[in-house]
Design an enzyme around this catalytic site. Structure first.
Site, PDB file in Angstrom:
ATOM      1  CG  ASP A 181      52.929  36.168  46.873  1.00 18.06           C
ATOM      2  OD1 ASP A 181      53.292  37.503  46.900  1.00 18.06           O
ATOM      3  OD2 ASP A 181      52.590  35.695  47.801  1.00 18.06           O
ATOM      4  CB  SER A 182      56.691  37.522  48.960  1.00 20.03           C
ATOM      5  OG  SER A 182      55.451  37.353  49.627  1.00 20.03           O
TER       6      SER A 182
ATOM      7  CE1 TYR B  37      59.924  38.534  47.976  1.00 23.05           C
ATOM      8  CE2 TYR B  37      58.923  39.301  45.997  1.00 23.05           C
ATOM      9  CZ  TYR B  37      59.725  38.646  46.554  1.00 23.05           C
ATOM     10  OH  TYR B  37      60.195  37.231  45.825  1.00 23.05           O
ATOM     11  N   GLY B  38      57.022  43.182  51.489  1.00 23.23           N
ATOM     12  CA  GLY B  38      56.417  44.589  51.795  1.00 23.23           C
ATOM     13  C   GLY B  38      57.078  45.654  52.417  1.00 23.23           C
TER      14      GLY B  38
ATOM     15  CB  CYS C  11      53.660  39.736  44.524  1.00 27.05           C
ATOM     16  SG  CYS C  11      54.231  40.579  45.930  1.00 27.05           S
ATOM     17  CG  ASN C  12      48.619  43.691  45.177  1.00 26.23           C
ATOM     18  OD1 ASN C  12      48.091  44.360  44.628  1.00 26.23           O
ATOM     19  ND2 ASN C  12      48.428  42.420  45.620  1.00 26.23           N
TER      20      ASN C  12
ATOM     21  CD  GLU D  91      53.887  33.320  53.836  1.00 22.87           C
ATOM     22  OE1 GLU D  91      54.365  32.280  54.151  1.00 22.87           O
ATOM     23  OE2 GLU D  91      53.719  33.785  52.705  1.00 22.87           O
TER      24      GLU D  91
ATOM     25  CB  CYS E  51      48.369  42.454  50.309  1.00 25.15           C
ATOM     26  SG  CYS E  51      49.546  41.216  50.417  1.00 25.15           S
ATOM     27  CB  THR E  52      48.098  37.923  46.378  1.00 23.52           C
ATOM     28  OG1 THR E  52      49.532  37.893  46.738  1.00 23.52           O
ATOM     29  CG2 THR E  52      47.932  38.764  45.054  1.00 23.52           C
ATOM     30  CG  HIS E  53      50.301  37.138  51.816  1.00 27.08           C
ATOM     31  ND1 HIS E  53      50.973  37.398  50.882  1.00 27.08           N
ATOM     32  CD2 HIS E  53      50.741  35.970  52.565  1.00 27.08           C
ATOM     33  CE1 HIS E  53      52.000  36.634  50.782  1.00 27.08           C
ATOM     34  NE2 HIS E  53      51.958  35.804  51.810  1.00 27.08           N
TER      35      HIS E  53
HETATM   36  N1  DGL Z   1      51.540  38.973  48.386  1.00 26.32           N
HETATM   37  C1  DGL Z   1      52.238  40.050  48.505  1.00 26.32           C
HETATM   38  C2  DGL Z   1      51.504  41.492  47.833  1.00 26.32           C
HETATM   39  O1  DGL Z   1      50.925  41.107  47.170  1.00 26.32           O
HETATM   40  C3  DGL Z   1      52.862  40.300  49.898  1.00 26.32           C
HETATM   41  C4  DGL Z   1      54.145  41.047  50.019  1.00 26.32           C
HETATM   42  C5  DGL Z   1      55.044  40.648  51.041  1.00 26.32           C
HETATM   43  O2  DGL Z   1      55.764  39.799  51.106  1.00 26.32           O
HETATM   44  O3  DGL Z   1      54.904  41.516  52.082  1.00 26.32           O
HETATM   45  O4  DGL Z   1      52.171  42.374  48.261  1.00 26.32           O
END
Ligand code: DGL
Length: 282
Positions: A10-11, A42-43, A74-75, A153, A185-187
């Site tokens: 993931d990011s 990443y978003g 990560c989506n 984060e 989003c996995t966060h």
């Molecule tokens: N967990 C990432 C997702 O599922 C987050 C992406 C990010 O870093 O913005 O999209």
């Protein structure tokens, strides 16, 4: 039996929600997790750039670590790169979007479904296409939530500031009166309490993590999957970050509720400054 680990990336810390589901469902499997904290979020980044990061992380997991499957936890990276990654490597590559869609469709009673995610994920149209493919009759409302990932984060999951932001960003899905909301989003599962307070008790919050873990189990059981030898060492978890190790350990421990003392740094791609080789797992 195939003793190679499962690779997950993931990011940053968000993919730990998927790690938790994998540990629950497949406790005997060895897992190697990379949080690309040096390059998060990443978003807001262009999908081409996210695709490059996803390729680098996948190549590292497959060719340097020797994993038997890759989970794109990560989506945004799933939306940007899943098909390319599947073409690129011979091991199964599992993303989080299709499992998430299946889970939210199963949870919705009235067919009014919401998806929240990063700007990159929602802008890619990946969820809109996946829902249309599986259930064209469903009323879908999507909302991008820039800023949520940064709060997670920083370990700020239920402050007044994140609540104010949530009130504003979740307005479209509230107004659409969705009955099930996918945390795309996995966060975001780390913000579940705040999101639930804003959405109200009647809205079911859905994470893609559990359904993704089931998909990993299916992929590994597929007789067509390339097989290795040996046995997993019995649930060894190696947690790596491309970024600041102290922050990764501290925030990861806060979010997961277990210590991440054995976490280490990793350099992906090799030659990037400020990181060194992976250490031992937990
Ligand atoms: N967990 C990432 C997702 O599922 C987050 C992406 C990010 O870093 O913005 O999209």
């Amino acid at each position: 039996m195939d003793g190679r680990p499962i690779g997950v990336f993931d990011s940053g810390l968000g993919g730990l929600t998927v790690i938790r589901a994998l540990v629950d469902l497949l406790p005997g499997e060895d897992l190697v997790y990379i949080g690309d904290s040096a390059r998060y979020p990443y978003g807001p980044k262009p999908l081409d750039e996210v695709r490059r990061f996803a390729v680098e992380l996948t190549d590292h997991l497959v060719h340097e670590v020797g994993v038997k499957a890759v989970v794109v936890a990560c989506n945004t990276a799933t939306a940007a790169a899943l098909e390319d990654l599947r073409q690129r490597v011979s091991v199964p590559v599992v993303g989080v979007i299709e499992p998430g869609v299946r889970a939210v469709l199963a949870a919705s009673q009235w067919g009014r479904v919401g998806v929240v995610g990063t700007v990159g994920t929602i802008g890619s149209g990946a969820y809109q296409r996946a829902v249309r493919r599986l259930r064209p009759d469903v009323e879908l409302t999507c909302a991008a939530c820039p800023g949520f990932v940064e709060f997670v984060e920083r370990g700020e999951t239920d402050t007044d500031q994140v609540r104010v932001l949530a009130e504003r960003l979740l307005a479209p899905v509230r107004e659409a009166k969705v009955d099930a909301l996918l945390l795309g989003c996995t966060h975001y599962p780390f913000l579940a309490r705040t999101i639930s307070d804003v959405m109200g008790r009647d809205v079911v919050l859905v994470s893609s993590a559990e359904e993704t873990a089931f998909e990993v189990r299916r992929a590994l059981a597929d007789p067509a999957a390339p097989s290795g030898s040996g046995r997993p060492s019995g649930g060894r978890r190696t947690l790596l970050t491309t970024g600041d190790l102290g922050a990764f350990r501290a925030m990861g421990a806060t979010l997961l509720g277990t210590d991440l003392d054995a976490a280490a740094t990793v350099e992906v791609p090799p030659g990037r400054s400020g990181a060194h080789s992976p250490g031992s797992g937990t």
